[in-house]
Write an enzyme that holds these catalytic residues in place. Structure first.
Site, short mmCIF file in Angstrom:
data_model
loop_
_atom_site.label_atom_id
_atom_site.label_comp_id
_atom_site.label_asym_id
_atom_site.label_seq_id
_atom_site.Cartn_x
_atom_site.Cartn_y
_atom_site.Cartn_z
N CYS A 2 0.87 -1.18 0.00
CA CYS A 2 0.00 0.00 0.00
C CYS A 2 0.90 1.22 0.00
O CYS A 2 1.54 1.54 1.01
CB CYS A 2 -0.91 0.01 1.23
SG CYS A 2 -2.01 1.44 1.29
N GLU A 105 -3.67 1.15 -6.33
CA GLU A 105 -2.69 0.15 -6.73
C GLU A 105 -2.58 0.15 -8.25
O GLU A 105 -3.52 0.55 -8.94
CB GLU A 105 -3.10 -1.23 -6.21
CG GLU A 105 -1.99 -2.26 -6.21
CD GLU A 105 -0.74 -1.79 -5.50
OE1 GLU A 105 0.20 -1.32 -6.18
OE2 GLU A 105 -0.71 -1.86 -4.26
#
Length: 212
Positions: A2, A105
């Protein structure tokens, strides 16, 4: 992994959700593109009372010689978090909640192209990452910093990346924050969030150019 996320909820809504006691010195700013080394909001618990705090994203362990280590420690692998020197002590005593509205992402399309995605809850407005924090001193300099734990991906995330952040349900907040929780119970929370409760949306790379 992340490496980017957003937090755009109103402070009053965050206080209601996390049931924290407001601090006079706490300052909050919405941000739709939070990156490592920037300030992030977190929730900690002291003597069974929750408070909002600001941490630098990228955990700097107390023994660090240089704060630059934080660029390598903005994530911590849940499988080894209780073994790694940088995270072990924090995992035992300094756990926190890190709110987010979404996280981002990138899916590799080719050797030169990646498609960014925005990942959000399917039927809620908030994501809560499992986080750790530490305090680092260098002379008169004091830095409080944090990291986000990661785990193996669920079915949806596996098509994009081989890691995803650990996302906690509200029913797990107290167990995660309390120092009294046995570590085997803490570890039991470090699992992939269900695919059915997440939604993925393709977004333009131009979004990140506009929000920097």
């Amino acid at each position: 992994m992340c490496g980017r996320f957003s937090l755009t909820e109103a402070l009053n809504d965050l206080q209601e959700h996390y049931q924290f006691t407001m601090r006079e010195d706490f300052q909050y700013t919405e941000n739709n593109n939070i990156a490592p080394s920037q300030s992030v909001m977190a929730v900690v618990e002291v003597d069974h009372v929750r408070y909002p705090v600001q941490f630098r994203w990228g955990l700097i362990p107390p023994f660090a010689k240089d704060e630059k280590i934080g660029f390598k420690t903005f994530n911590a692998r849940s499988e080894t978090v209780d073994e790694k020197p940088s995270f072990k002590k924090a995992f035992h005593k300094k756990r926190c909640l890190i709110p987010a509205s979404s996280f981002y992402e990138w899916k590799k399309i080719s050797s030169k192209e990646k498609q960014p995605y925005s990942i959000k809850p399917a039927s809620a407005s908030l994501i809560t990452f499992a986080g750790l924090w530490e305090t680092w001193r260098n002379g008169d300099q004091l830095v409080r910093s944090c990291t986000i734990l990661t785990t193996t991906p669920n079915d949806k995330m596996a098509s994009i990346h081989d890691r995803m952040p650990v996302i906690l349900d509200s029913s797990s907040y107290e167990k995660w924050l309390s120092e009294e929780t046995p570590l085997d119970e803490v570890k039991s929370l470090l699992v992939p969030f269900p695919s059915s409760r997440m939604k993925l949306e393709e977004i333009s790379s131009d979004f990140f150019k506009k929000s920097t």
